[in-house]
Design a protein around this motif. Structure first.
Motif, mmCIF file in Angstrom:
data_model
loop_
_atom_site.group_PDB
_atom_site.id
_atom_site.type_symbol
_atom_site.label_atom_id
_atom_site.label_comp_id
_atom_site.label_asym_id
_atom_site.label_seq_id
_atom_site.Cartn_x
_atom_site.Cartn_y
_atom_site.Cartn_z
ATOM 1 N N LYS A 164 0.857 -1.194 0.000
ATOM 2 C CA LYS A 164 0.000 0.000 0.000
ATOM 3 C C LYS A 164 0.887 1.236 0.000
ATOM 4 C CE LYS A 164 -0.571 -0.473 5.030
ATOM 5 N NZ LYS A 164 0.397 -1.596 5.115
ATOM 6 N N PRO A 165 0.336 2.410 -0.348
ATOM 7 C CA PRO A 165 1.151 3.621 -0.420
ATOM 8 C C PRO A 165 1.965 3.916 0.835
ATOM 9 C CG PRO A 165 -0.977 4.017 -1.415
ATOM 10 C CD PRO A 165 -1.055 2.650 -0.799
ATOM 11 N N SER A 166 1.393 3.686 1.989
ATOM 12 C CA SER A 166 2.109 4.008 3.238
ATOM 13 C C SER A 166 3.374 3.175 3.416
ATOM 14 C CB SER A 166 1.188 3.831 4.447
ATOM 15 O OG SER A 166 0.731 2.492 4.532
ATOM 16 N N ASP A 167 3.454 2.028 2.724
ATOM 17 C CA ASP A 167 4.669 1.208 2.816
ATOM 18 C C ASP A 167 5.866 1.887 2.158
ATOM 19 O OD1 ASP A 167 3.278 -0.807 4.118
ATOM 20 O OD2 ASP A 167 2.828 -1.907 2.270
ATOM 21 N N ASN A 169 6.458 5.145 2.555
ATOM 22 C CA ASN A 169 6.762 6.352 3.326
ATOM 23 C C ASN A 169 8.237 6.429 3.712
ATOM 24 O OD1 ASN A 169 4.137 7.164 3.178
ATOM 25 N ND2 ASN A 169 3.615 6.718 5.310
ATOM 26 N N GLY A 189 4.204 9.155 -1.210
ATOM 27 C CA GLY A 189 4.786 9.047 0.132
ATOM 28 C C GLY A 189 6.252 8.705 0.165
ATOM 29 N N SER A 305 -4.226 7.908 -3.695
ATOM 30 C CA SER A 305 -3.071 8.627 -3.137
ATOM 31 C C SER A 305 -2.534 9.704 -4.077
ATOM 32 C CB SER A 305 -1.957 7.639 -2.783
ATOM 33 O OG SER A 305 -1.292 7.169 -3.945
#
Length: 332
Positions: A164-167, A169, A189, A305
């Protein structure tokens, strides 16, 4: 007998003179076009360019040919474009991304999740929109001749899987030297880090960057899978390759020669489409065999995102073009 021999000699000499004259005329009318690009000779793009050369020679009766210089022998994409502009090089293959500085409208192809599917992608490229963009570079002394498939770019990393996008960051992700690519990765991110493609293997190996993004054939043929064991099929951008010709060369060709070159380009495009599909499937299979974890992304998460990128386009010169492309996909 002597008279017969003398007559025969004269006939032979006349024949040779005629042949030499014909050869001289052929050389005068023949065209050898130097075409440089940065990819390996095994790459589908190079194979398709060889096919294009064969087709060009056939159409022109052997009076036109491409002389290919692969593997960045003559410089980077930008350097070769500049050679085209001054007439020192005839043609090249570049990413549409690399044309942004010369044809600002090409920036549209760097937008993430612009196309619904392959049909939408090719309807855009081979329809009125794509043809307008090919012609837009004329004022910069380059002319687009046609498009090749460069697949869809996805993320790959060295240390951890991405779902996912937060991975992403905080992860340093290599991008091309393009403001659009930098903005996309930063918006998702990651920490976009421009690195030249030739230095990327070492940068991944030494941990200078934690990952990169590219299509499956480039990931495989570059051997980046040896140091990056996680590949996320998020397919965020589909940036085509563009075959361009310098206007110095184009304007020097006759109308017939321009037609032959255009026809050879069209045939090569269809050939390359098939090559690319086969190469993509093969590349994914090979990297899986080599121990790479290939994950299918939930694209809806990544599409959400990058919405801020589209929000920022409101009121810009690119917004009408984006709407036109989106409408083409919605009209199916």
């Amino acid at each position: 007998m002597n008279l017969f021999t003398d007559i025969l000699k004269v006939l032979v000499m006349l024949t040779v003179a005629i042949l030499l004259s014909a050869c001289s005329e052929f050389k005068k009318d023949s065209v050898s076009i130097r075409l440089a690009h940065g990819l390996d000779v095994q790459h589908p793009v190079h194979v398709a360019l060889e096919y294009m050369n064969t087709e060009l020679q056939r159409l022109s009766g052997g009076t036109m040919q491409l002389v290919l210089y692969p593997s960045a022998q003559l410089g980077s994409e930008r350097e070769i474009i500049e050679l085209l502009q001054i007439g020192s090089m005839g043609m090249t293959k570049v990413s549409a991304n690399s044309l942004e500085a010369f044809v600002p409208e090409m920036k549209v192809f760097s937008l993430p999740y612009l196309f619904n599917d392959q049909a939408h992608y090719w309807n855009t490229l081979q329809g009125d929109i794509g043809q307008r963009l090919l012609a837009a570079g004329t004022q910069y002394r380059v002319r687009g001749l046609g498009y090749f498939d460069a697949g869809s770019r996805s993320f790959y990393t060295t240390k951890q899987e991405v779902h996912k996008p937060s991975d992403l960051n905080g992860l340093k992700i290599r991008v091309m030297s393009s403001q659009s690519a930098v903005e996309m990765v930063n918006t998702i991110g990651g920490a976009a880090t421009p690195v030249s493609f030739g230095e990327l293997y070492t940068a991944l190996q030494q941990g200078i960057v934690a990952g990169a993004e590219n299509n499956p054939p480039s990931f495989y043929f570059s051997k980046h899978y040896e140091v990056s064991k996680f590949y996320l099929l998020d397919e965020h951008t589909s940036i085509p390759d563009v075959i361009i010709v310098g206007t110095h060369l184009w304007d020097s060709l006759t109308a017939q020669q321009q037609t032959w070159l255009t026809e050879a380009m069209n045939v090569a495009t269809e050939f390359q489409k098939q090559l690319w599909a086969e190469s993509t499937a093969m590349s994914l299979a090979k990297v899986k065999e080599a121990g790479v974890s290939v994950v299918e992304a939930d694209k809806s998460l990544f599409q959400a995102s990058v919405q801020p990128i589209y929000d920022e386009l409101k009121g810009t010169s690119i917004e009408p073009l984006v709407k036109e492309i989106k409408a083409l996909g919605d009209s199916k």
